[in-house]
Write an enzyme that holds these catalytic residues in place. Structure first.
Site, PDB file in Angstrom:
ATOM      1  CB  CYS A 180      -0.930  -0.081   1.251  1.00 24.60           C
ATOM      2  SG  CYS A 180      -0.061   0.066   2.816  1.00 24.60           S
ATOM      3  CB  THR A 181       0.205   4.871   0.411  1.00 30.36           C
ATOM      4  OG1 THR A 181      -0.957   4.581  -0.512  1.00 30.36           O
ATOM      5  CG2 THR A 181       0.873   6.093  -0.125  1.00 30.36           C
TER       6      THR A 181
END
Length: 305
Positions: free
Chosen positions: A175-176
């Protein structure tokens, strides 16, 4: 130069109200802007300030033994990408609504950025993007599965109803910044998946540390501030948000005849109510007036927090 620090840490905070008050006062004193979320399960946020301010904030935060192991990612901007400071009390620092999925108690295996390529290059590994669909659209790792979720709370249903893979398969998630896949890995371990891995520090750490010529990342990475996206080396990308629907738009998409700056884009032109369109036009009028008067309209760019 503005230093932007993205951070999170899972830890038990029974005194979260007191911690909230102290950090809010600290950020205000240091003239830090951005957003911090605090919950009984820990802290999450992205903040911006001077080098001295960010260093002082992190030093003070880590003086609490519960945050001693907190790590963060840094990037830089010529101008402050946040308009204000928000320090909020929440039930969760990343909302999944699965309280049993607690990374402080069970979590997958962390994989450093330098080791990520070798893991996801294995054809037997299932690579899973835990971000939402609008984020995936502008960039992801090659051959990664897109859950096509609108919000993170949809992820458990995706796993239970649509992720039809053997639970003995290796799952590599990202994810980010690392927080969503960390919580997702806790959930998947509870669901019976045996080998669950996740990218430590997320895409931001990967783009910071892995040379572009060695990278398996394709496109840009969506970020939740006024930069909208970053690329390799965490350089700011060319995407801008549509005010009507918050979708990130490339320079090519902004050439569409359906795109009207500050009003709509090809994603939302037929979905906005007349009231929303009128409001967007009035807001855009005020922005242009403020610009003409050489002032900054506080809502000139809509963030995606």
């Amino acid at each position: 130069m503005i230093v932007i620090a993205a951070l999170y840490h899972f830890t038990d905070l029974p005194d979260v109200v007191s911690v909230h008050a102290k950090l809010k006062d600290l950020c205000t004193h240091l003239k830090i802007k951005g957003i911090l979320l605090l919950a009984p399960e820990g802290i999450n946020g992205t903040i911006g300030g001077s080098r001295e301010a960010i260093d002082t904030f992190l030093e003070t935060l880590k003086s609490d033994p519960r945050f001693a192991d907190l790590s963060h990612k840094e990037s830089f901007a010529d101008e402050m990408p946040f308009y204000r400071l928000k320090v909020r009390l929440k039930n969760e620092i990343v909302t999944m609504r699965m309280p049993e999925a607690n990374p402080s108690k069970v979590v997958g295996t962390y994989v450093d950025a330098k080791d990520w390529n070798a893991l996801i290059a294995d054809p037997d590994v299932i690579v899973l993007d835990t971000r939402n669909d609008y984020e995936v659209q502008i960039g992801t790792f090659k051959n990664a599965l897109n859950p096509e979720t609108k919000v993170f709370v949809d992820f458990p249903n995706y796993v239970r109803e649509k992720l039809n893979v053997d639970k003995n398969k290796k799952i590599a998630m990202f994810c980010t910044g690392g927080i969503r896949c960390e919580k997702a890995s806790a959930f998947m371990k509870l669901e019976g998946f045996d080998e669950v891995y996740h990218l430590k520090g997320g895409i931001l750490k990967y783009l910071e540390e892995v040379p572009q010529e060695e990278s398996l990342w394709e496109g840009d990475c969506f970020v939740f501030d006024q930069r909208v996206s970053v690329g390799h080396g965490l350089a700011q990308g060319d995407y801008k948000p549509c005010y009507g629907c918050r979708m990130p738009l490339s320079p090519e998409e902004r050439l569409s005849h359906l795109y009207i700056e500050g009003i709509q884009c090809h994603h939302c032109h037929d979905k906005l109510s007349e009231k929303s369109i009128r409001g967007n036009y009035e807001r855009q009028r005020q922005i242009l007036l403020a610009k003409k008067m050489q002032k900054q309209h506080i809502g000139a760019t809509r963030g995606a927090q």
